[in-house]
Design a protein around this motif. Structure first.
Motif, PDB file in Angstrom:
ATOM      1  N   LEU A  22      -6.775  12.574 -16.796  1.00 50.13           N
ATOM      2  CA  LEU A  22      -7.993  12.260 -16.056  1.00 50.13           C
ATOM      3  C   LEU A  22      -9.241  12.617 -16.856  1.00 50.13           C
ATOM      4  O   LEU A  22     -10.225  11.867 -16.853  1.00 50.13           O
ATOM      5  N   ASN A  23      -9.214  13.736 -17.572  1.00 51.54           N
ATOM      6  CA  ASN A  23     -10.349  14.102 -18.414  1.00 51.54           C
ATOM      7  C   ASN A  23     -10.518  13.137 -19.580  1.00 51.54           C
ATOM      8  O   ASN A  23     -11.640  12.824 -19.980  1.00 51.54           O
ATOM      9  N   LEU A  28     -13.553   8.720 -21.990  1.00 56.68           N
ATOM     10  CA  LEU A  28     -13.612   7.347 -22.502  1.00 56.68           C
ATOM     11  C   LEU A  28     -14.659   6.503 -21.777  1.00 56.68           C
ATOM     12  O   LEU A  28     -15.319   5.654 -22.375  1.00 56.68           O
ATOM     13  N   LEU A  29     -14.814   6.750 -20.479  1.00 61.45           N
ATOM     14  CA  LEU A  29     -15.760   5.973 -19.672  1.00 61.45           C
ATOM     15  C   LEU A  29     -17.151   6.604 -19.617  1.00 61.45           C
ATOM     16  O   LEU A  29     -18.029   6.118 -18.922  1.00 61.45           O
TER      17      LEU A  29
END
Length: 77
Positions: A22-23, A28-29
């Protein structure tokens, strides 16, 4: 990219409990954590707000109408 692949990615993210994954997606986003405004306030400001809320709960306040009336009478408005 196929919409089905996007939905699959979203589904995997939602069902994941892996903090690393999730991190990585968050990184990335370019998603940054939102900071709660309360945490940015000084201890003195938080204490003053808490005191004001306690006063409101106890009915220790001056209504807008009474302030308006006082100004009207004091300054002949």
């Amino acid at each position: 990219m196929d919409i089905a692949v996007k939905y699959r990615i979203i589904s995997e993210i939602i069902s994941s409990n892996d903090e690393r994954v999730l991190n990585a997606v968050k990184s990335l986003l370019n998603i940054e954590d939102e900071v709660d405004f309360w945490e940015e306030l000084s201890a003195e400001d938080r204490a003053a707000i808490d005191e004001g809320l306690e006063q409101l709960d106890k009915g220790q306040y001056v209504s807008h109408e009474s302030v308006r009336e006082e100004i009207k009478n004091r300054f002949n408005f």
